[in-house]
Design an enzyme around this catalytic site. Structure first.
Site, PDB file in Angstrom:
ATOM      1  N   HIS A 107       0.615  -1.043  -0.027  1.00 49.87           N
ATOM      2  CA  HIS A 107      -0.082   0.053  -0.098  1.00 49.87           C
ATOM      3  C   HIS A 107       0.918   1.267   0.031  1.00 49.87           C
ATOM      4  O   HIS A 107       2.071   1.187   0.475  1.00 49.87           O
ATOM      5  CB  HIS A 107      -0.928  -0.074   1.336  1.00 49.87           C
ATOM      6  CG  HIS A 107      -1.929   1.274   1.407  1.00 49.87           C
ATOM      7  ND1 HIS A 107      -1.762   2.365   1.873  1.00 49.87           N
ATOM      8  CD2 HIS A 107      -3.134   0.851   1.294  1.00 49.87           C
ATOM      9  CE1 HIS A 107      -2.752   2.840   2.061  1.00 49.87           C
ATOM     10  NE2 HIS A 107      -3.765   1.895   1.294  1.00 49.87           N
ATOM     11  N   ASP A 117       3.134  -4.915   7.801  1.00 54.05           N
ATOM     12  CA  ASP A 117       1.968  -4.095   7.736  1.00 54.05           C
ATOM     13  C   ASP A 117       0.780  -5.190   7.608  1.00 54.05           C
ATOM     14  O   ASP A 117       0.585  -5.786   6.783  1.00 54.05           O
ATOM     15  CB  ASP A 117       2.118  -3.382   6.274  1.00 54.05           C
ATOM     16  CG  ASP A 117       0.458  -2.703   5.947  1.00 54.05           C
ATOM     17  OD1 ASP A 117      -0.624  -3.057   6.528  1.00 54.05           O
ATOM     18  OD2 ASP A 117       0.454  -2.156   4.995  1.00 54.05           O
ATOM     19  N   GLN A 127      -4.299  -5.570   6.884  1.00 59.39           N
ATOM     20  CA  GLN A 127      -5.372  -6.504   6.156  1.00 59.39           C
ATOM     21  C   GLN A 127      -5.618  -7.722   6.870  1.00 59.39           C
ATOM     22  O   GLN A 127      -6.529  -8.439   6.444  1.00 59.39           O
ATOM     23  CB  GLN A 127      -5.412  -6.506   4.581  1.00 59.39           C
ATOM     24  CG  GLN A 127      -5.434  -5.172   3.787  1.00 59.39           C
ATOM     25  CD  GLN A 127      -6.977  -4.497   3.956  1.00 59.39           C
ATOM     26  OE1 GLN A 127      -8.080  -5.443   4.164  1.00 59.39           O
ATOM     27  NE2 GLN A 127      -6.848  -3.478   3.487  1.00 59.39           N
ATOM     28  N   LYS A 176     -10.518  -0.817  10.461  1.00 62.59           N
ATOM     29  CA  LYS A 176     -10.741  -2.097   9.514  1.00 62.59           C
ATOM     30  C   LYS A 176     -11.135  -3.375  10.380  1.00 62.59           C
ATOM     31  O   LYS A 176     -11.244  -4.047   9.576  1.00 62.59           O
ATOM     32  CB  LYS A 176      -9.489  -2.477   8.792  1.00 62.59           C
ATOM     33  CG  LYS A 176      -9.126  -1.058   7.496  1.00 62.59           C
ATOM     34  CD  LYS A 176      -7.703  -1.703   7.013  1.00 62.59           C
ATOM     35  CE  LYS A 176      -7.280  -0.354   6.109  1.00 62.59           C
ATOM     36  NZ  LYS A 176      -7.807   0.216   4.981  1.00 62.59           N
ATOM     37  N   CYS A 228      -4.788   2.833  -3.613  1.00 68.71           N
ATOM     38  CA  CYS A 228      -3.576   3.073  -2.895  1.00 68.71           C
ATOM     39  C   CYS A 228      -2.352   2.135  -3.319  1.00 68.71           C
ATOM     40  O   CYS A 228      -1.536   1.871  -2.328  1.00 68.71           O
ATOM     41  CB  CYS A 228      -3.764   3.427  -1.603  1.00 68.71           C
ATOM     42  SG  CYS A 228      -4.789   4.667  -1.194  1.00 68.71           S
TER      43      CYS A 228
HETATM   44  N1  PMP Z   1      -1.747  -1.092   4.499  1.00 72.62           N
HETATM   45  C1  PMP Z   1      -2.668  -1.770   4.082  1.00 72.62           C
HETATM   46  C2  PMP Z   1      -2.434  -3.116   3.494  1.00 72.62           C
HETATM   47  C3  PMP Z   1      -4.051  -1.140   3.779  1.00 72.62           C
HETATM   48  O1  PMP Z   1      -5.074  -1.756   3.223  1.00 72.62           O
HETATM   49  C4  PMP Z   1      -4.310   0.329   4.421  1.00 72.62           C
HETATM   50  C5  PMP Z   1      -5.587   0.728   4.069  1.00 72.62           C
HETATM   51  N2  PMP Z   1      -6.290   0.597   2.718  1.00 72.62           N
HETATM   52  C6  PMP Z   1      -3.227   0.970   4.781  1.00 72.62           C
HETATM   53  C7  PMP Z   1      -1.998   0.088   4.959  1.00 72.62           C
HETATM   54  C8  PMP Z   1      -3.493   2.246   5.430  1.00 72.62           C
HETATM   55  O2  PMP Z   1      -4.295   2.405   6.412  1.00 72.62           O
HETATM   56  P1  PMP Z   1      -4.926   3.565   7.251  1.00 72.62           P
HETATM   57  O3  PMP Z   1      -5.394   4.304   5.965  1.00 72.62           O
HETATM   58  O4  PMP Z   1      -5.829   3.058   7.997  1.00 72.62           O
HETATM   59  O5  PMP Z   1      -3.518   4.226   7.915  1.00 72.62           O
END
Ligand code: PMP
Length: 404
Positions: free
Chosen positions: A120, A197, A200, A223, A361
């Site tokens: 991401h 990270d 998910q 999430k 993203c």
């Molecule tokens: N890493 C992953 C794998 C994500 O899916 C996301 C959110 N789509 C993020 C990081 C960023 O998370 P946040 O916007 O809650 O900071």
């Protein structure tokens, strides 16, 4: 016996205020159960006060509730004493904290950082900036068009020069559950600091941090049925102790004189200012809720929903899935032949079906797939077979409309 309460949608007020809503954008954010809303309400109604400050009753109650969530999070991920949990705004802030503070401890000019093409943006851009600041190289584990890591050259990608490895556990685009230990074991054996990270993965399966061989793990509350504005950074205390603070100000200090300051002990050294108290407390309730259903049940239920969705969607003419990873969670990235993803998303929205269209993203993945956007349907515990049927019907109708 169903793995999930049959009337689960009733736990989520959004489905009462929007009875026709088919919410399939759970990789982006999830809905909030009444019990989490009640917990937020309870804080603001009954004991709204700052934490770690007032010795009056409501201040002590707020501190107690806030700190109990820290213990809950630590237990949720089965962390031992070598770890602590720091509250942040979300995964993005957790990674920014690490990319600013950790390099000062472990990087010198000429070193390397390793991430993957599946990340991401929040696990790419902070490292690009860190590389510029510290004059180090950013390397990427490549991905295949199947949506998996290509680990064939791992020995060249991780060397003694690799000081930080920061990797996505579960893909927000393909749903791939990456074979993370294959990489973390090698990285750790060569002395790199490892970050996962888990934005998910933590919401969708049982995670035992000890099996992952990492130093840091990050995720977001929103999430996993929690409030927005709260996230977690789990980290090894021996590293965090030596790392310089990220944000500075109130609460993160021990002493402040006109000349210099000393830092509070962990984890508060990394929680400057008034934290997101209500959100942290709300996150505690979302963890309670998930645990009540059971993380293994959640994983199994989502898998059954995902399998059903694949079975039904594969029969739709012109439907194409991006990626076919062997191990995956309940995310489907797809396109419909001849229809722009944004047009399809709009048509689905007219039928109250919320899916995501865009680059998610993850522009490097789009580059790999040679598309500018995909559609994404991502499921969670409240999605049902009926939701899938509506999605299928919506796509079939859209196809008829566009091929008319
Ligand atoms: N890493 C992953 C794998 C994500 O899916 C996301 C959110 N789509 C993020 C990081 C960023 O998370 P946040 O916007 O809650 O900071």
């Amino acid at each position: 016996m169903s793995l999930i309460p049959k009337d689960i949608k009733k736990h989520f007020p959004i489905f009462q205020s929007n009875p026709d809503l088919i919410f399939l954008d759970n990789a982006s954010t999830t809905q909030t159960p009444q019990l989490v809303i009640d917990k937020l309400n309870d804080y603001y109604t009954n004991y709204n006060a700052n934490v770690h400050r007032g010795i009056y009753q409501i201040g002590e109650k707020a501190t107690y509730e806030y700190e109990s969530v820290r213990q809950k999070v630590i237990k949720f991920l089965n962390c031992d004493d070598s770890f602590t949990a720091i509250f942040t705004q979300g995964t993005t802030e957790s990674i920014n904290l690490l990319s600013n503070s950790l390099p000062q401890l472990v990087l010198k000019e000429g070193d390397e950082i390793l991430i993957s093409e599946m990340e991401h943006h929040s696990n790419i851009v902070p490292w690009q900036l860190a590389c510029k600041r510290f004059n180090v190289k950013l390397k990427y584990i490549p991905i295949t068009t199947e949506g998996e890591w290509d680990l064939s050259n791992l020995n060249q990608l991780i060397t003694k020069k690799t000081k930080i490895v920061s990797l996505i556990h579960q893909s927000n685009v393909f749903g791939t559950i990456n074979p993370i230990q294959k990489v973390t074991n090698i990285a750790k054996s060569l002395g790199a600091t490892v970050i996962i990270d888990a934005a998910q993965s933590v919401p969708h399966s049982k995670i035992d941090i000890k099996t992952l061989n990492c130093d840091f793990l990050v995720f977001s509350g929103h999430k996993m049925l929690g409030p927005t504005g709260v996230g977690v950074l789990i980290g090894k205390t021996n590293l965090l102790d030596k790392m310089p603070p990220y944000m500075s100000g109130g609460d993160m200090i021990n002493t402040v004189s006109m000349e210099e300051s000393t830092w509070n002990e962990l984890p508060w050294k990394f929680e400057a200012g008034t934290p997101n108290i209500a959100q942290v407390i709300g996150l505690g309730s979302s963890i309670d809720y998930l645990l009540k259903i059971g993380m293994d049940n959640i994983y199994r239920y989502e898998k059954s929903i995902f399998d059903l969705a694949i079975e039904k969607l594969s029969k739709v003419e012109g439907f194409k899935i991006f990626g076919n990873p062997k191990v995956k969670g309940s995310v489907i990235s797809f396109e419909l032949d001849g229809v722009h993803p944004h047009d399809l998303a709009q048509i689905l929205d007219e039928k109250n079906i919320a899916v995501r269209a865009g680059h998610h993203c993850a522009q490097p993945i789009m580059e790999k797939l040679k598309v500018s956007a995909t559609l994404r349907a991502s499921f969670y515990i409240y999605n049902t077979e009926k939701d899938i049927d509506q999605l299928v019907r919506g796509i079939v109708d859209a196809r008829e409309f566009f091929t008319f």
